[in-house]
Each structure stands twice: as C-alpha cells, then as structure tokens.
Scaffold this active site. Structure first.
Site, PDB file in Angstrom:
ATOM      1  N   ARG A  14       0.652  -1.184   0.062  1.00 37.05           N
ATOM      2  CA  ARG A  14       0.071   0.066   0.065  1.00 37.05           C
ATOM      3  C   ARG A  14       0.750   1.098  -0.177  1.00 37.05           C
ATOM      4  NH1 ARG A  14      -1.938   0.848   5.810  1.00 37.05           N
ATOM      5  NH2 ARG A  14      -0.434  -0.440   7.132  1.00 37.05           N
ATOM      6  N   ASP A  66      -6.335  -3.586   0.561  1.00 34.44           N
ATOM      7  CA  ASP A  66      -7.107  -2.834  -0.347  1.00 34.44           C
ATOM      8  C   ASP A  66      -6.035  -1.685  -0.689  1.00 34.44           C
ATOM      9  OD1 ASP A  66      -6.581  -1.385   1.906  1.00 34.44           O
ATOM     10  OD2 ASP A  66      -8.702  -0.835   2.201  1.00 34.44           O
ATOM     11  N   ASP A  95      11.212  -7.019   8.082  1.00 33.86           N
ATOM     12  CA  ASP A  95      10.638  -6.139   7.078  1.00 33.86           C
ATOM     13  C   ASP A  95      10.466  -4.673   7.403  1.00 33.86           C
ATOM     14  OD1 ASP A  95       8.444  -7.807   8.122  1.00 33.86           O
ATOM     15  OD2 ASP A  95       7.332  -6.130   7.077  1.00 33.86           O
TER      16      ASP A  95
HETATM   17  P1  AMP Z   1       2.952  -3.503   8.013  1.00 30.72           P
HETATM   18  O1  AMP Z   1       2.266  -4.245   8.843  1.00 30.72           O
HETATM   19  O2  AMP Z   1       2.408  -2.223   7.564  1.00 30.72           O
HETATM   20  O3  AMP Z   1       4.447  -3.172   7.955  1.00 30.72           O
HETATM   21  O4  AMP Z   1       2.608  -4.172   6.442  1.00 30.72           O
HETATM   22  C1  AMP Z   1       3.218  -5.566   6.178  1.00 30.72           C
HETATM   23  C2  AMP Z   1       2.913  -5.971   4.890  1.00 30.72           C
HETATM   24  O5  AMP Z   1       1.299  -5.885   4.779  1.00 30.72           O
HETATM   25  C3  AMP Z   1       3.402  -4.968   3.772  1.00 30.72           C
HETATM   26  O6  AMP Z   1       3.983  -6.044   2.759  1.00 30.72           O
HETATM   27  C4  AMP Z   1       2.428  -4.164   3.477  1.00 30.72           C
HETATM   28  O7  AMP Z   1       2.593  -3.364   2.413  1.00 30.72           O
HETATM   29  C5  AMP Z   1       1.023  -5.256   3.592  1.00 30.72           C
HETATM   30  N1  AMP Z   1       0.062  -4.236   3.962  1.00 30.72           N
HETATM   31  C6  AMP Z   1      -0.366  -3.724   5.016  1.00 30.72           C
HETATM   32  N2  AMP Z   1      -1.760  -2.981   5.090  1.00 30.72           N
HETATM   33  C7  AMP Z   1      -2.084  -3.463   3.533  1.00 30.72           C
HETATM   34  C8  AMP Z   1      -3.288  -2.888   3.025  1.00 30.72           C
HETATM   35  N3  AMP Z   1      -4.141  -2.238   3.611  1.00 30.72           N
HETATM   36  N4  AMP Z   1      -3.225  -3.324   1.413  1.00 30.72           N
HETATM   37  C9  AMP Z   1      -2.344  -4.029   0.953  1.00 30.72           C
HETATM   38  N5  AMP Z   1      -1.008  -4.280   1.718  1.00 30.72           N
HETATM   39  C10 AMP Z   1      -0.986  -4.008   3.031  1.00 30.72           C
HETATM   40 MG    MG Z   2       5.805  -2.554   7.138  1.00 30.93          MG
END
Ligand code: AMP
Ligand code: MG
Length: 484
Positions: free
Chosen positions: A89, A121, A248
């Site tokens: 996203r 989304d 990540d």
């Molecule tokens: P995060 O927890 O924000 O570090 O995200 C972990 C993974 O999930 C990353 O690859 C993000 O890009 C993906 N991700 C988190 N929220 C969304 C979303 N609403 N739509 C698509 N990918 C998401």
């Molecule tokens: Mg992240």
C-alpha cells in the site's frame, strides 16, 4: 515541482514493480503539511497551488519527473519467513535531489493497490496515518533517526477494517526505505547477483566511504550493526516500543521505519507490549535489543553470499556489546553523569529495577531527576513520592548523590544538561488518541498543535504543561493493533 533523480528505479525490475498511485474516487483534501520537510525537498510551497500539489501526490495528475514504483521485499514476521511482502500500500513516487545534493525518497502510504497488495486494499486508515505522521516528526525532534512526515491527505471515502473507518494517505520522506527484508527476498530466491547489486547500491548512495575498504561488504554489515545498535539504544532510552519489529520493518540505514502499533512507555515496564495482537509479547519493550540482534542475524544470513562466514559471525557477535555501550552512554547523560566509573551499570540497573517495581512514569521521573540537588537536606523535588518503596528510593538516591559528588557535579549545570536529554513531552498514546478523536469529528487542529509541541520536546512550554501529564484513566482502554 521536484528535482527527481530516481536512482532506485534505475535498478533492474527485479527490485520493484512500476505502479501509479490510485486517486481517491471520493476526492481528497489536505489535512496537514510540514514546511520543515518541504524545505528538505527544496519544495517552495508559495510557488504552487496547494491543490496542484495534492493532486500530484494522490495520482490525479502525473508528477513530472517521478517514476513511481512499489519496492519488493520479504521478511521475517513474528519469527516466520514470508517470501513476498513488498509495498502493498506504499509507493516510492520518486527520489528528490536537493541543492545540498541529498537524495530523499518521496514515499506514499495508502496510495492504492500494487502487485504486492495480496488481498489488501492498498489503503491506510486515518487513525494510523495520524499516528505515523506525528511520531515520525516527534522522533526526529528527540534526535532519533526516523522517516519524516511531509503531509497527511484525507479522503471522504471509507476503508473497511474491523469497522468502516475514514481513509487517508501519508506522504513520508527518508534517505531510503530499503529494509533488511529487501536483502532477504533475494537470498531466499537464490538471486545472489541481485544481493550484490543491492549492497553496491546501498554502499554507493548511503555509505560511500566504505567503497574504498578492502572488504566493503563486511564493512557494510558492520555499519548496519553499529547503526542498529545506536538506534535501539535510543529507543530504549526514551521508552519507545516499535511494536512490530519484523525484518521488513528494519531499515538498512538504522532509521525508525513503519510506525504501526508503537507506544511510548508511561510507567516503566520492560514487559510493556504495545501491540494488542502480539499475544506472545515477542516485541515487548524490554525484548527490543534481543530482537534487533535476531533480525541482524537474518540480515547477516542474507548477505552471506558476499561474506566470509567466520568474519560475518564475529561481526554479528559484536551487537550486544555495541548496544550495551550505546545504551549506557545515553543513560549516563540522562542521569547527568559526565564521567565514567565501573559502578555506573549497577547504579542504572538498580534504578530501572526500582522504577519497574514501583511502576513509576519513565518520562516524568527523568525530567524531575533533572532538578535533583546534592545537598542532603533537599527533598529531591518530591521524587520519592513516586515510589511506594520509599526506603529503596532513599538508598538509591543516596548512592546517586555520592556519585554526583564524586565528579563535583554542579546542580545548576547538570540541570541544564539533563533537561536537554530528558524530554518533557512525548507522544503518549492518549495524546495521539485525543487528536484522532477530534479528527474523526472533523476537527484536525489538534494534530498540528501536537506537532508543534513535539517539535520542542525538551523545552518547558509552560502554556502546554498539561500535555506532560501521565495518562488519564480512560487511556487504559486504548487498544492498538496491526490492522491499519
Ligand atoms: P505493515 O504491517 O504495515 O508493516 O505491512 C506488512 C505488509 O502488509 C507489507 O507488505 C504491507 O505493504 C502489507 N499491507 C499492510 N496493509 C495493507 C493494505 N491495506 N493493503 C495492502 N497491503 C497491505
Ligand atoms: Mg511494514
């Protein structure tokens, strides 16, 4: 509008997917804008219609010279390897070269789906975007490396999470968004040439001094380990819990990245878990140094095709020592100690133990300790009232007093120095929550007020005194989790 120099997009296409931001169908509107960060990008806001700028950032119009890509990465999430994460996203809109020849990633969060979105989304909720917007700037003002916040853009559209919520997009800025997981992605796919290309890219752009070294890749690993040790020591020293220290979310440059369910300590508690979905407490506050070491082991493994095994192992083993050194140095400053003695670790450990047992507010304690006086008759500014175990505190403060006298510490000078390292204002959860509640009612002014306050966390700002209070009763029920 920007002087783009998109070096990351010049890497082969294995490293990213070209994408464009998806405009908000329900329209968008600016919520807040940070002129300090705009200056980093040589962005002269007076020369542009604000609507022109937000249109360009949200993908309504194309930003000339930009080359939007979603970056590929993988990572260990809560201990398990996930082979393809990537910007699901987020979008790297482009890289801006400013007049000081610095290169800054212009990065969107909540900009719509990308090939890495899986079932997501591609959007972000307003609540989390406000928290990330504020915390990036608050950390920077505390002197802790972090992504910075350029602006927050709202939409009239809603996003579906556990509940339906307002959406938003954050525009953030950093020297790089490359993660430990960016290297892991190539390691697990056995794309060893790409590991080398990425390491060369990181050295060329971020550690140019290492290029001359006989073994530049081990020097790179050493540099990342050193920066991570320093970063985590800074987190521990201000009581910051990241909440989701997956590989990540670990920056290769040692900057704080991807704010989600983070939290600052109120009462000192090494077991503090800010993420309500972290049932095992893997990312508890007190675990962060060990987790950073574990994450660095993942990075070391991913770099092994470029390294000699034994050299890499020895390098990785340095982390606990480097962290302990950085942490003790920072805590010495927080205690107002200028000299080093062999008893300092003990003095610090005893204090942290007392703070934990007596559930003392971490930030308030250190700020008040800045006013400690060495005459035995002084009442230590009511410090001891924070402790149920008064006797324990008296014993500790006696040793602290002796230690200060040993180095002829001046009360006045120490107070000035300590107030420059012990913040009065931090982004407590309840403060962020108040700004969120007001924003959900259509009033965004509290975001800006907090941003201004937290820009000067070490200043008294007498008129803002109540923002330094410990959390009120209702704040106990705030729950923050990954779903954002
Ligand atoms: P995060 O927890 O924000 O570090 O995200 C972990 C993974 O999930 C990353 O690859 C993000 O890009 C993906 N991700 C988190 N929220 C969304 C979303 N609403 N739509 C698509 N990918 C998401
Ligand atoms: Mg992240």
């Amino acid at each position: 509008m920007f002087n783009f120099d998109n070096s990351y997009a010049r890497l082969p296409e294995d490293f990213y997917s070209p994408v464009t931001p998806t405009p908000f169908t329900e329209g968008h509107f600016p919520i807040c804008f940070n002129h300090h960060v705009a200056r980093l990008l040589d962005l002269n806001v007076d020369q542009h219609d604000p609507a022109e700028l937000t249109h360009a950032l949200t993908g309504v119009t194309e930003l000339p010279g930009s080359q939007p890509v979603a970056m590929l990465y993988a990572g260990h999430q809560f201990g398990s390897y996930v082979s393809q994460l990537g910007d699901g996203r987020a979008i790297l809109l482009g890289q801006v070269r400013n007049q000081q020849n610095q290169l800054w990633d212009l990065h969107l969060k909540g900009a719509g789906v990308t090939p890495y979105s899986r079932s997501g989304d591609g959007r972000a909720v307003l609540r989390s975007s406000i928290r990330e917007y504020l915390c990036g700037e608050a950390m920077h003002a505390l002197g802790i490396p972090s992504t910075r916040s350029l602006c927050l853009i709202g939409t009239h559209g809603q996003v579906e999470r556990e509940e339906t919520e307002p959406g938003a997009m954050l525009v953030r800025v950093a020297p790089s968004h490359i993660r430990f997981g960016s290297f892991e992605s190539f390691f697990y796919r056995k794309q060893f040439d790409e590991i080398k290309l990425l390491a060369d890219y990181v050295i060329r752009h971020h550690f140019p001094e290492l290029h001359q070294k006989k073994t530049p890749y081990i020097a790179l690993l050493q540099a990342v380990i050193a920066r991570t040790a320093k970063l985590i020591a800074q987190w521990q020293s201000v009581g910051f819990a990241h909440g989701v220290m997956n590989t990540d979310n670990m920056s290769i440059l040692g900057i704080t990245l991807d704010y989600g369910p983070f939290g600052f300590l109120d009462d000192y508690d090494p077991g503090f878990v800010c993420n309500h979905s972290d049932f095992q407490g893997r990312y508890a506050f007190g675990q962060q140094p060990q987790i950073a070491h574990w994450n660095l082991a993942c990075l070391t493994q991913a770099l092994l095709p470029l390294l000699e095994f034994e050299e890499a192992r020895v390098c990785l083993e340095q982390f606990p020592k480097l962290f302990a050194h950085e942490f003790l140095e920072l805590m010495r400053h927080k205690l107002g100690l200028q000299q080093t003695t062999s008893n300092d670790t003990r003095l610090l450990d005893e204090l942290l133990d007392l703070l934990a047992k007596n559930r003392v507010d971490y930030t308030i304690f250190f700020r008040q300790l800045s006013f400690f006086r060495t005459e035995p008759s002084s009442d230590s500014n009511g410090l001891r009232n924070h402790f149920l175990d008064r006797e324990g505190f008296d014993l500790w403060s006696g040793r602290y007093r002796d230690r200060l006298i040993l180095e002829n510490s001046s009360d006045e000078e120490r107070a000035v120095a300590m107030r420059q390292v012990n913040p009065k204002y931090i982004l407590r959860n309840y403060l962020a929550q108040q700004a969120i509640a007001r924003a959900y009612a259509g009033d965004y002014s509290e975001i800006e007020r907090l941003q201004n306050l937290l820009q000067r966390p070490f200043d008294e700002q007498a008129e803002m005194e109540h923002y330094a209070n410990p959390p009120p009763e209702w704040a106990q029920s705030i729950e923050v989790s990954c779903s954002s």
